[in-house]
Scaffold this motif. Structure first.
Motif, PDB file in Angstrom:
ATOM      1  N   VAL A   5       0.812  -1.217   0.000  1.00  0.00           N
ATOM      2  CA  VAL A   5       0.000   0.000   0.000  1.00  0.00           C
ATOM      3  C   VAL A   5       0.846   1.268   0.000  1.00  0.00           C
ATOM      4  N   ASP A   6       2.170   1.146   0.160  1.00  0.00           N
ATOM      5  CA  ASP A   6       3.021   2.327   0.276  1.00  0.00           C
ATOM      6  C   ASP A   6       3.147   3.075  -1.052  1.00  0.00           C
ATOM      7  N   VAL A   7       3.439   4.368  -0.952  1.00  0.00           N
ATOM      8  CA  VAL A   7       3.697   5.192  -2.132  1.00  0.00           C
ATOM      9  C   VAL A   7       5.029   5.900  -1.950  1.00  0.00           C
ATOM     10  N   VAL A   8       5.630   6.293  -3.053  1.00  0.00           N
ATOM     11  CA  VAL A   8       6.868   7.073  -3.030  1.00  0.00           C
ATOM     12  C   VAL A   8       6.505   8.551  -2.959  1.00  0.00           C
ATOM     13  N   THR A   9       7.094   9.267  -2.023  1.00  0.00           N
ATOM     14  CA  THR A   9       6.806  10.688  -1.869  1.00  0.00           C
ATOM     15  C   THR A   9       7.333  11.478  -3.059  1.00  0.00           C
ATOM     16  N   HIS A  10       6.474  12.305  -3.652  1.00  0.00           N
ATOM     17  CA  HIS A  10       6.867  13.163  -4.773  1.00  0.00           C
ATOM     18  C   HIS A  10       6.972  14.632  -4.377  1.00  0.00           C
ATOM     19  N   GLY A  11       6.434  14.978  -3.240  1.00  0.00           N
ATOM     20  CA  GLY A  11       6.449  16.375  -2.800  1.00  0.00           C
ATOM     21  C   GLY A  11       5.719  16.498  -1.479  1.00  0.00           C
ATOM     22  N   ASN A  12       5.724  17.688  -0.911  1.00  0.00           N
ATOM     23  CA  ASN A  12       5.057  17.907   0.374  1.00  0.00           C
ATOM     24  C   ASN A  12       4.082  19.075   0.336  1.00  0.00           C
ATOM     25  N   SER A  13       3.564  19.397  -0.838  1.00  0.00           N
ATOM     26  CA  SER A  13       2.673  20.551  -0.961  1.00  0.00           C
ATOM     27  C   SER A  13       1.345  20.349  -0.243  1.00  0.00           C
ATOM     28  N   LEU A  14       1.006  19.101   0.113  1.00  0.00           N
ATOM     29  CA  LEU A  14      -0.227  18.831   0.858  1.00  0.00           C
ATOM     30  C   LEU A  14       0.061  18.230   2.230  1.00  0.00           C
ATOM     31  N   ASP A  15       1.289  18.362   2.699  1.00  0.00           N
ATOM     32  CA  ASP A  15       1.642  17.820   4.015  1.00  0.00           C
ATOM     33  C   ASP A  15       0.716  18.370   5.096  1.00  0.00           C
ATOM     34  N   GLY A  16       0.149  17.456   5.876  1.00  0.00           N
ATOM     35  CA  GLY A  16      -0.697  17.870   6.986  1.00  0.00           C
ATOM     36  C   GLY A  16      -2.054  18.400   6.594  1.00  0.00           C
ATOM     37  N   ARG A 175      -3.590  21.186  -9.101  1.00  0.00           N
ATOM     38  CA  ARG A 175      -4.567  22.282  -8.948  1.00  0.00           C
ATOM     39  C   ARG A 175      -5.079  22.356  -7.506  1.00  0.00           C
ATOM     40  N   LEU A 176      -5.324  21.215  -6.888  1.00  0.00           N
ATOM     41  CA  LEU A 176      -5.793  21.225  -5.503  1.00  0.00           C
ATOM     42  C   LEU A 176      -4.764  21.874  -4.587  1.00  0.00           C
ATOM     43  N   ALA A 177      -3.490  21.510  -4.752  1.00  0.00           N
ATOM     44  CA  ALA A 177      -2.437  22.106  -3.923  1.00  0.00           C
ATOM     45  C   ALA A 177      -2.375  23.614  -4.132  1.00  0.00           C
ATOM     46  N   ASN A 178      -2.516  24.055  -5.378  1.00  0.00           N
ATOM     47  CA  ASN A 178      -2.498  25.489  -5.676  1.00  0.00           C
ATOM     48  C   ASN A 178      -3.602  26.217  -4.924  1.00  0.00           C
ATOM     49  N   ILE A 179      -4.783  25.622  -4.895  1.00  0.00           N
ATOM     50  CA  ILE A 179      -5.920  26.245  -4.213  1.00  0.00           C
ATOM     51  C   ILE A 179      -5.710  26.268  -2.713  1.00  0.00           C
ATOM     52  N   VAL A 180      -5.243  25.148  -2.156  1.00  0.00           N
ATOM     53  CA  VAL A 180      -5.065  25.041  -0.707  1.00  0.00           C
ATOM     54  C   VAL A 180      -3.980  25.983  -0.212  1.00  0.00           C
ATOM     55  N   ASN A 181      -2.910  26.159  -0.988  1.00  0.00           N
ATOM     56  CA  ASN A 181      -1.760  26.943  -0.530  1.00  0.00           C
ATOM     57  C   ASN A 181      -1.819  28.413  -0.927  1.00  0.00           C
ATOM     58  N   ASP A 220       6.496  24.207 -11.645  1.00  0.00           N
ATOM     59  CA  ASP A 220       5.555  23.278 -11.026  1.00  0.00           C
ATOM     60  C   ASP A 220       5.516  23.475  -9.513  1.00  0.00           C
ATOM     61  N   HIS A 221       6.682  23.640  -8.903  1.00  0.00           N
ATOM     62  CA  HIS A 221       6.755  23.839  -7.450  1.00  0.00           C
ATOM     63  C   HIS A 221       6.017  25.113  -7.050  1.00  0.00           C
ATOM     64  N   LEU A 222       6.284  26.210  -7.744  1.00  0.00           N
ATOM     65  CA  LEU A 222       5.649  27.480  -7.389  1.00  0.00           C
ATOM     66  C   LEU A 222       4.138  27.404  -7.577  1.00  0.00           C
ATOM     67  N   TYR A 223       3.691  26.722  -8.628  1.00  0.00           N
ATOM     68  CA  TYR A 223       2.256  26.590  -8.843  1.00  0.00           C
ATOM     69  C   TYR A 223       1.617  25.795  -7.708  1.00  0.00           C
ATOM     70  N   ARG A 224       2.215  24.684  -7.339  1.00  0.00           N
ATOM     71  CA  ARG A 224       1.647  23.860  -6.260  1.00  0.00           C
ATOM     72  C   ARG A 224       1.607  24.612  -4.939  1.00  0.00           C
ATOM     73  N   TYR A 225       2.485  25.584  -4.757  1.00  0.00           N
ATOM     74  CA  TYR A 225       2.505  26.339  -3.509  1.00  0.00           C
ATOM     75  C   TYR A 225       1.715  27.646  -3.591  1.00  0.00           C
ATOM     76  N   GLY A 226       0.806  27.725  -4.550  1.00  0.00           N
ATOM     77  CA  GLY A 226      -0.202  28.764  -4.516  1.00  0.00           C
ATOM     78  C   GLY A 226       0.003  29.965  -5.401  1.00  0.00           C
ATOM     79  N   HIS A 227       1.078  30.001  -6.185  1.00  0.00           N
ATOM     80  CA  HIS A 227       1.305  31.141  -7.068  1.00  0.00           C
ATOM     81  C   HIS A 227       0.622  30.916  -8.417  1.00  0.00           C
ATOM     82  N   ASP A 228       0.255  32.002  -9.086  1.00  0.00           N
ATOM     83  CA  ASP A 228      -0.155  31.928 -10.489  1.00  0.00           C
ATOM     84  C   ASP A 228       1.118  31.915 -11.330  1.00  0.00           C
ATOM     85  N   VAL A 229       1.256  30.923 -12.187  1.00  0.00           N
ATOM     86  CA  VAL A 229       2.511  30.726 -12.914  1.00  0.00           C
ATOM     87  C   VAL A 229       2.249  30.727 -14.418  1.00  0.00           C
ATOM     88  N   PHE A 230       3.107  31.437 -15.138  1.00  0.00           N
ATOM     89  CA  PHE A 230       3.092  31.466 -16.597  1.00  0.00           C
ATOM     90  C   PHE A 230       4.490  31.055 -17.064  1.00  0.00           C
TER      91      PHE A 230
END
Length: 400
Positions: A5-16, A175-181, A220-230
């Motif tokens: 059932v384990d997964v490999v961590t790809h990031g922590n943008s939704l930690d906690g 997209r979910l991470a972007n909204i949450v952060n 990708d990192h900046l987008y997941r952490y809530g910034h609008d990215v172009f």
């Protein structure tokens, strides 16, 4: 030994982050296993509510395995759907579910959760999935407009094979991470990536080895952490896939300069910060030829310096955004250099151009073990372990 059932961590943008995953009765519910595991790869703590119709498409047991979380279908006395969540994600969202939410019908745990989430301001992302005939029905358009006006975010794929299929798990979780952060310190950021090509003739070019992967990872990192990215991409060695990050391509130095200025001055994009991770040609061929130069003969090329686009970006930002100007981050690559030389070269760029910080690295750092780069400001520097930490450093500056 890893468990099944384990997964490999790809990031922590939704930690906690406590995420309520709502699954409704569209055929795209079969994607819930992949989506649940992708949420876990980014640190999400998941609670699942399935509609009765969803259980006819995929079993709660499969979803429980993928999410390693409780799965509710029926009403229960402890009302878990009213617990506090950091976000609610409904994927897939059938038209029936959209209609109930838009019209205040509360006949299931999921519809109650959506009503409560709307009432208390919980971020909600819905991912409609249906045939084009249903999606293009004016009733569906009206329903989406109603819930959008109430604060819901909506993620919709392009039409494919006559259907609005559910986007990839990576796109949904991004997209979910972007909204949450997202918060009041989030910025609108232009990330320039890849290399450029200076034409020799209509077939051959002078270029460099930049792949664009570091720049895309930063975007990708900046987008997941809530910034609008172009993203403004030069020549890159891969095909970036995102339905959330706009990508404009300019492969030669002149067009990249024009595109950079146009994007910064665009009132709709409203860009206030720039990450210049692109390897823009320092030289161009002064006498490029039309057609194709005949092969088999010696040729001489005259290379002339190309103006540095980075030198003009701070002024373009200031002229366009005034007091709302953000930050400009430059990149500096040297070969066969030591730390002191890297720091000095980076600070020279800060002094000359007026950038806020520089990511400096030596050519050897692109392949060797050890620090990936140096993060250099006018009064400090630190080692960055890998590409992820480059994104972390840039995000911290943007939110300063």
């Amino acid at each position: 030994m890893p468990r099944d059932v384990d997964v490999v961590t790809h990031g922590n943008s939704l930690d906690g982050k406590r995420i309520l995953l709502g699954i409704t009765g569209g055929i795209a519910a079969v994607e819930s296993v992949r989506l649940g595991r992708e949420l876990r790869r980014h640190g999400a703590e998941i609670h699942v509510i399935m509609t009765e119709a969803a259980t006819k498409v995929i079993t709660p047991l499969a979803v429980r395995w993928a999410t390693q979380s409780p799965v509710d279908v029926q009403w229960s006395g402890d009302m878990p759907q009213l617990e506090g969540f950091d976000a609610i994600l409904v994927a897939p969202a059938t038209r029936n579910t959209l209609s109930k939410h838009a019209n205040g019908v509360m006949d299931s745990p999921l519809s109650m959760a959506l009503a409560a989430g709307t009432g208390n301001g919980t971020p909600i992302l819905v991912v409609p999935s249906m045939h084009d005939d249903l999606f293009d029905d004016p009733v569906t358009i009206d329903l989406l407009e109603i819930i959008k006006n109430r604060g819901c975010s909506i993620l919709i794929s392009e039409s494919e094979e006559g259907r609005r299929k559910q986007p990839s798990p990576e796109d949904i979780v991004s997209r979910l991470a972007n909204i949450v952060n997202r918060d009041d310190k989030s910025r609108r950021v232009l990330v320039m990536i890849g290399g450029t090509e200076a034409p020799i003739d209509d077939v051959r070019t002078v270029s460099n080895h930049s792949s664009g992967r570091t720049g895309w990872s930063i975007a990708d990192h900046l987008y997941r952490y809530g910034h609008d990215v172009f993203v403004l991409a030069g020549r890159i060695s891969f095909e970036p896939k995102s339905i959330s990050i706009p990508i404009i391509t300019s492969t030669d130095p002149d067009s990249m300069k024009i595109s950079t200025k146009d994007m910064i001055e665009d009132e709709i994009m409203n860009i206030d910060s720039v990450v210049c991770a692109a390897a823009i040609s320092d030289f161009v061929v002064s006498d490029s030829k039309s057609g194709k130069i005949e092969s088999g003969n010696d040729i001489s090329l005259t290379l002339t310096p190309f103006e540095k686009i980075l030198d003009q970006i701070p002024q373009w930002i200031k002229s366009s955004r005034g007091d709302n100007s953000g930050y400009v981050i430059g990149f500096k690559l040297l070969a066969n250099s030591n730390r002191d030389q890297l720091v000095n070269a980076a600070r020279s760029q800060i002094d000359r151009v007026g950038v806020s910080a520089v990511v400096a690295n030596d050519l050897s750092q692109l392949t060797d073990d050890g620090p990936r780069a140096l993060w250099v400001t006018s009064d400090n520097f630190e080692e960055l372990k890998d590409t992820k930490h480059i994104g972390v450093a840039i995000d911290a500056l943007l939110r300063a």
